[in-house]
Design an enzyme around this catalytic site. Structure first.
Site, mmCIF file in Angstrom:
data_model
loop_
_atom_site.group_PDB
_atom_site.id
_atom_site.type_symbol
_atom_site.label_atom_id
_atom_site.label_comp_id
_atom_site.label_asym_id
_atom_site.label_seq_id
_atom_site.Cartn_x
_atom_site.Cartn_y
_atom_site.Cartn_z
ATOM 1 N N CYS A 1 -5.169 1.037 6.507
ATOM 2 C CA CYS A 1 -5.375 2.501 6.474
ATOM 3 C C CYS A 1 -6.678 2.903 5.795
ATOM 4 C CB CYS A 1 -4.198 3.184 5.782
ATOM 5 S SG CYS A 1 -4.139 2.918 3.999
ATOM 6 N N CYS B 1 0.851 -1.196 0.000
ATOM 7 C CA CYS B 1 0.000 0.000 0.000
ATOM 8 C C CYS B 1 0.884 1.242 0.000
ATOM 9 C CB CYS B 1 -0.890 -0.018 1.245
ATOM 10 S SG CYS B 1 -1.862 1.492 1.455
ATOM 11 N N CYS C 1 0.311 3.286 3.545
ATOM 12 C CA CYS C 1 0.728 2.819 4.879
ATOM 13 C C CYS C 1 1.791 1.740 4.840
ATOM 14 C CB CYS C 1 -0.483 2.326 5.674
ATOM 15 S SG CYS C 1 -1.083 0.698 5.157
ATOM 16 N N CYS D 1 -7.366 -1.048 1.537
ATOM 17 C CA CYS D 1 -6.331 -1.557 2.438
ATOM 18 C C CYS D 1 -6.936 -1.701 3.830
ATOM 19 C CB CYS D 1 -5.162 -0.574 2.464
ATOM 20 S SG CYS D 1 -3.910 -0.964 3.702
ATOM 21 N N CYS E 1 -8.125 -5.477 -9.732
ATOM 22 C CA CYS E 1 -7.748 -4.408 -10.657
ATOM 23 C C CYS E 1 -7.356 -3.192 -9.819
ATOM 24 C CB CYS E 1 -8.959 -4.112 -11.536
ATOM 25 S SG CYS E 1 -8.623 -2.972 -12.870
HETATM 26 FE FE FE Z 1 -2.776 1.079 3.545
#
Ligand code: FE
Length: 141
Positions: A101, A49, A52, A98, A121
Site C-alpha cells: 500500500c 501493516c 492494508c 509497505c 525502527c
Molecule cells: Fe500496507
C-alpha cells in the site's frame, strides 16, 4: 479485495485510518517515542501493516532497542517492504514502506543485533499485532 487498498485516494485513506495512523502512514510522520502501544509487546505473533494487513514482521525478530519504537532485526520477507532514500530533516536515512500500500512504516539502520545487523525502527501506529494461536502450545500433549 486487498489489492484495492493500494489504490485508495488521500480522502479514502483519511476515512479508514485514525488521524494518527493517517499522519504516520500517509504523511510520513513519526509517533512520539515511548508512546506506542506495541513498544513493550512481547507476545508471540505477527505484526502486519495497519493500513492494508500485509504481514511484515515476526515477534521472533523483535528486540528491545531502547529507542522508544518497536524494533526488529528482520522482515518476514524482503518482498513485503520497499526501501527508499530519505534525506528529510537534514539526515540521510533509509525509509521503509509497505510494498503493498506504500504506507510509511519507519526507517532501517545498520546498528541492529545479529544475525542481520539491521534495526528496523517502526512506528507502533503503522502496525497491527496478531497474536499466535494458543493451539500451538496444546498440540504437544
Ligand atoms: Fe500496507
Amino acid at each position: 479485495m486487498l489489492q484495492e487498498t493500494t489504490e485508495k485516494s488521500d480522502d479514502e485513506w483519511k476515512k479508514v485510518l485514525t488521524p494518527e495512523q493517517y499522519h504516520v502512514l500517509r504523511k510520513k510522520g513519526t509517533e512520539r517515542p515511548f508512546t506506542g502501544k506495541l513498544y513493550h509487546n512481547k507476545k508471540n505473533g505477527v505484526y502486519a501493516c495497519a493500513a492494508c494487513g500485509q504481514e511484515l514482521f515476526s515477534s521472533d525478530s523483535k528486540f528491545e532497542s531502547g529507542t522508544g519504537w518497536p524494533s526488529f532485526w528482520d522482515v518476514i520477507s524482503s518482498d513485503q517492504v520497499r526501501l527508499q532514500e530519505d534525506n528529510s530533516n537534514f539526515m540521510h536515512r533509509t525509509e521503509i514502506v509497505c510494498s503493498r500500500c506504500g504506507g510509511h512504516l519507519g526507517h532501517v539502520f545498520d546498528d541492529g543485533p545479529k544475525p542481520t545487523g539491521k534495526r528496523y525502527c517502526i512506528n507502533s501506529v503503522s502496525l497491527d499485532f496478531k497474536e499466535a494461536e494458543e493451539e500451538e502450545k496444546n498440540a504437544e500433549s
